[in-house]
Design an enzyme around this catalytic site. Sequence first.
Site, mmCIF file in Angstrom:
data_model
loop_
_atom_site.group_PDB
_atom_site.id
_atom_site.type_symbol
_atom_site.label_atom_id
_atom_site.label_comp_id
_atom_site.label_asym_id
_atom_site.label_seq_id
_atom_site.Cartn_x
_atom_site.Cartn_y
_atom_site.Cartn_z
ATOM 1 N N GLY A 1 0.833 -1.205 0.000
ATOM 2 C CA GLY A 1 0.000 0.000 0.000
ATOM 3 C C GLY A 1 0.857 1.240 0.000
ATOM 4 C CG ASN A 2 -0.232 4.604 -1.608
ATOM 5 O OD1 ASN A 2 -1.029 5.338 -1.029
ATOM 6 N ND2 ASN A 2 -0.522 4.015 -2.769
ATOM 7 C CG HIS A 3 2.716 6.548 3.813
ATOM 8 N ND1 HIS A 3 2.532 5.789 4.944
ATOM 9 C CD2 HIS A 3 3.985 6.309 3.402
ATOM 10 C CE1 HIS A 3 3.649 5.133 5.223
ATOM 11 N NE2 HIS A 3 4.549 5.432 4.285
#
Length: 416
Positions: free
Chosen positions: A219-221
Amino acid sequence: MNVLLAITGSISAYKTPWLVRDLRRAGHSVRVVMSASATHFVAPLALESVSMQPVIVDPFDPTIQDRGSWHVHLARWADVMLIAPCSASTLARLANGLCDSAVMTVACSLPSTTPLLVAPAMDTDMWQHTAVQRNVQRVQHDGAIIIPPEEGELASGLQGAGRLAELGTIVDAVSRMRAENSGERTIPAATHPTGLAGRRVVITAGPTHEAIDDVRYIGNHSTGTMGFALAEAARDRGALVTLIAGPVHLPTPVGIERIDVTSAVEMHERTMEHADHDVAICAAAVADFMPVDRVVGKIKKDTVAATEHTTLILQRTPDILAALGAQKRPQQVVVGFALESTDLVDYATSKLERKNADMIVANLAGGLQSGFGTTDNTITLITRSAPPESFPPMSKAACANIILDAIERLLPPYDL
Ligand code: CTP
């Protein structure tokens, strides 16, 4: 607030005594007007009991006439008029200003400054019918705020879009009018139709999670704030907004259709179902890679010795923006974002070309006033028709309005 509730002929009218109760609990006074068809689904006496007011069904009822002007006085009594549920027929009447019932007589007498909220409810095929959708757009273009129906089980036994919005959503939408009218919000949606009013807008927002196994993901932020700010700002301009949201912790803005997804494949699938919309804005930080195989269960740590390496085999995710760009109609506007760490304008311009977008909103990765999880953003707009335009740091809500102003300049004139 004085809430004038109009109930029309949909099976979901049976929920309206609870709606009246919840509106009253939220501090509103409620008066009810009903169509003759609505009386097949809920008894006027029930509504009279919960609202503690007489209910109007027959526009020629001698007891309500007030010298023939009851509709004018009732419309002026209201701080907001809510049509819930709104049937397909009533949408058609609204779209054409047809005053052939008590409900429509009051709706057409509503002063232009009084907000009209419309919560349609009907079976999926009716809701998706071209004529119904045309009427929704026209009603919205005329300044009404649509509280879109939700997806789920329908009275017919079928599944799909068409369920009356949750009562809590409707009560929130009504209560929000108080904030708008007291000046807490700057753009009263119902009274300022603009280039986006009545247009259909699909927005992707947030990250995607690409499952490695049942408990881990790539995932990412991204927090989704930019996409949600765009959705709210578009709604405030009268657009009919569908928000395809990745896994984020943000509440659903009132009056917006939200579709929750997890992975890039799901986001691609659900977004392409709305690829015919007038405007598509890809604000999501879609993961670029996903594992080729998702392991069922949890990969045990001990399958890799402490001194060994392991390999995760990845493949590209579907590029949603590129897919929308590839099938774009001349009248559509497709907008993407570019988060870059260097050569902002060059990379963003090449993205504009590669993905056949009409505009790229470029922002620099990192920094306190740009990128993921920040309250502010620092944007540069890249289009084909004008040189890149850079803006100073500002709130994401303010950025959203700058982006929508630019989109409105790209949209063709109304064809109603
Ligand atoms: N995007 C998308 N689907 C993907 C990847 C990206 O719709 N699978 C959209 C994003 O929502 C954004 C734009 O494409 O609007 C920019 O994505 P980005 O990943 O930065 O661009 P790429 O050119 O794909 O990647 P890179 O910067 O790594 O070259």
